[in-house]
Design an enzyme around this catalytic site. Structure first.
Site, PDB file in Angstrom:
ATOM      1  N   LYS A 110       0.835  -1.209   0.000  1.00 29.57           N
ATOM      2  CA  LYS A 110       0.000   0.000   0.000  1.00 29.57           C
ATOM      3  C   LYS A 110       0.871   1.261   0.000  1.00 29.57           C
ATOM      4  CE  LYS A 110      -3.991  -2.265   2.084  1.00 29.57           C
ATOM      5  NZ  LYS A 110      -5.098  -2.143   3.073  1.00 29.57           N
ATOM      6  N   PHE A 125     -15.811   3.357   6.032  1.00 28.47           N
ATOM      7  CA  PHE A 125     -14.436   3.782   5.730  1.00 28.47           C
ATOM      8  C   PHE A 125     -14.126   3.786   4.227  1.00 28.47           C
ATOM      9  CE2 PHE A 125     -14.441  -0.793   6.644  1.00 28.47           C
ATOM     10  CZ  PHE A 125     -13.839  -1.313   5.502  1.00 28.47           C
ATOM     11  N   ARG A 170      -2.294 -14.638   4.577  1.00 28.84           N
ATOM     12  CA  ARG A 170      -3.060 -13.869   5.580  1.00 28.84           C
ATOM     13  C   ARG A 170      -2.367 -13.981   6.946  1.00 28.84           C
ATOM     14  NH1 ARG A 170      -7.193 -10.301   4.015  1.00 28.84           N
ATOM     15  NH2 ARG A 170      -7.753 -10.410   6.203  1.00 28.84           N
ATOM     16  N   THR A 187      -5.954  -6.935  10.329  1.00 27.84           N
ATOM     17  CA  THR A 187      -6.220  -5.656   9.649  1.00 27.84           C
ATOM     18  C   THR A 187      -5.792  -4.474  10.517  1.00 27.84           C
ATOM     19  OG1 THR A 187      -8.174  -6.733   8.710  1.00 27.84           O
ATOM     20  CG2 THR A 187      -8.019  -4.340   8.465  1.00 27.84           C
ATOM     21  N   ARG A 245       2.195  -6.556   9.017  1.00 33.75           N
ATOM     22  CA  ARG A 245       1.461  -5.378   9.508  1.00 33.75           C
ATOM     23  C   ARG A 245       1.969  -4.926  10.876  1.00 33.75           C
ATOM     24  NH1 ARG A 245      -4.487  -7.099   7.144  1.00 33.75           N
ATOM     25  NH2 ARG A 245      -4.435  -5.779   5.272  1.00 33.75           N
ATOM     26  N   HIS A 283      -1.989  -5.503   1.392  1.00 30.53           N
ATOM     27  CA  HIS A 283      -3.251  -6.203   1.151  1.00 30.53           C
ATOM     28  C   HIS A 283      -2.966  -7.690   0.963  1.00 30.53           C
ATOM     29  CE1 HIS A 283      -7.163  -7.156  -0.700  1.00 30.53           C
ATOM     30  NE2 HIS A 283      -6.473  -7.865  -1.572  1.00 30.53           N
TER      31      HIS A 283
HETATM   32  N1  UDP Z   1     -10.102  -0.557   6.601  1.00 27.60           N
HETATM   33  C1  UDP Z   1     -10.221   0.664   7.252  1.00 27.60           C
HETATM   34  N2  UDP Z   1     -11.025   0.735   8.362  1.00 27.60           N
HETATM   35  C2  UDP Z   1     -11.701  -0.351   8.851  1.00 27.60           C
HETATM   36  C3  UDP Z   1     -11.575  -1.586   8.172  1.00 27.60           C
HETATM   37  C4  UDP Z   1     -10.767  -1.650   7.059  1.00 27.60           C
HETATM   38  O1  UDP Z   1      -9.622   1.642   6.843  1.00 27.60           O
HETATM   39  O2  UDP Z   1     -12.419  -0.208   9.853  1.00 27.60           O
HETATM   40  C5  UDP Z   1      -9.270  -0.653   5.406  1.00 27.60           C
HETATM   41  C6  UDP Z   1      -7.933  -1.332   5.691  1.00 27.60           C
HETATM   42  O3  UDP Z   1      -6.924  -0.690   4.907  1.00 27.60           O
HETATM   43  C7  UDP Z   1      -8.179  -2.739   5.190  1.00 27.60           C
HETATM   44  C8  UDP Z   1      -9.099  -2.506   4.001  1.00 27.60           C
HETATM   45  O4  UDP Z   1      -9.931  -1.428   4.412  1.00 27.60           O
HETATM   46  O5  UDP Z   1      -6.968  -3.383   4.847  1.00 27.60           O
HETATM   47  C9  UDP Z   1      -9.979  -3.678   3.611  1.00 27.60           C
HETATM   48  O6  UDP Z   1     -10.680  -4.117   4.758  1.00 27.60           O
HETATM   49  P1  UDP Z   1     -10.777  -5.659   5.122  1.00 27.60           P
HETATM   50  O7  UDP Z   1     -11.790  -5.804   6.198  1.00 27.60           O
HETATM   51  O8  UDP Z   1     -10.972  -6.449   3.870  1.00 27.60           O
HETATM   52  O9  UDP Z   1      -9.341  -5.972   5.765  1.00 27.60           O
HETATM   53  P2  UDP Z   1      -8.126  -6.840   5.212  1.00 27.60           P
HETATM   54  O10 UDP Z   1      -8.700  -7.981   4.419  1.00 27.60           O
HETATM   55  O11 UDP Z   1      -7.273  -5.917   4.381  1.00 27.60           O
HETATM   56  O12 UDP Z   1      -7.392  -7.304   6.437  1.00 27.60           O
HETATM   57 MG    MG Z   2     -10.046  -7.982   2.852  1.00 29.14          MG
END
Ligand code: UDP
Ligand code: MG
Length: 139
Positions: free
Chosen positions: A11, A59, A87, A93, A104, A117
């Protein structure tokens, strides 16, 4: 059917901070082979399309702005059990909840600027890989 590929992208925060090389090293050391890789820039519209599944989440707008704020590095990766293992390698996340040693935990700054991601299913890995790479690039 489970495939052995996943999709990732570094990112804007990770790329801007000069962490691309360090993160790619961790990915390779974890046994992932890089199938396709490039550095590119998303427009807010393209970011919106990539994250379309989150369109109703609060978001979403901020995420699309953020993901188009600077260069990213999308990649297709190959390893047995790629989606689940990747993952695990990237961690939660929310970086404050990510396990020690995960990408992360090491590099993310916040919930949205969380460095990297990782696809959440084989189906999405294929869709997301095709979003950035043509068939001939996925050799
Ligand atoms: N995200 C955010 N706020 C939240 C949840 C997610 O900004 O409360 C962003 C974050 O960058 C995340 C992306 O949205 O990586 C996609 O969300 P997802 O739930 O799919 O998380 P990931 O699969 O990336 O762990
Ligand atoms: Mg996701």
């Amino acid at each position: 059917m489970a495939t052995n590929r996943t999709f990732t992208m570094l990112k804007p925060d990770a790329v801007a901070d000069g962490n691309s090389g360090a993160i790619i090293k961790l990915i390779e050391e974890a046994g992932f082979k890089i199938i396709a890789l490039k550095k590119t820039l998303l427009t807010p519209e393209l970011a919106g399309k990539f994250y379309e599944v989150h369109a109703e989440r609060p978001f979403y707008g901020e995420l699309c702005q953020y993901m188009s704020s600077g260069p990213i590095v999308p990649m297709i990766l190959e390893k047995e059990n790629a989606v689940a293992d990747f993952r695990k390698l990237i961690g939660a996340t929310d970086p404050s909840k990510a396990d020690e040693g995960t990408i992360r935990k090491l590099f993310a700054k916040s919930m949205s600027a969380n460095a990297i991601h990782g696809s959440d299913s084989d189906e999405n890995a294929a869709i997301e890989g095709a979003f950035f790479f043509s068939t001939v690039e996925q050799f």
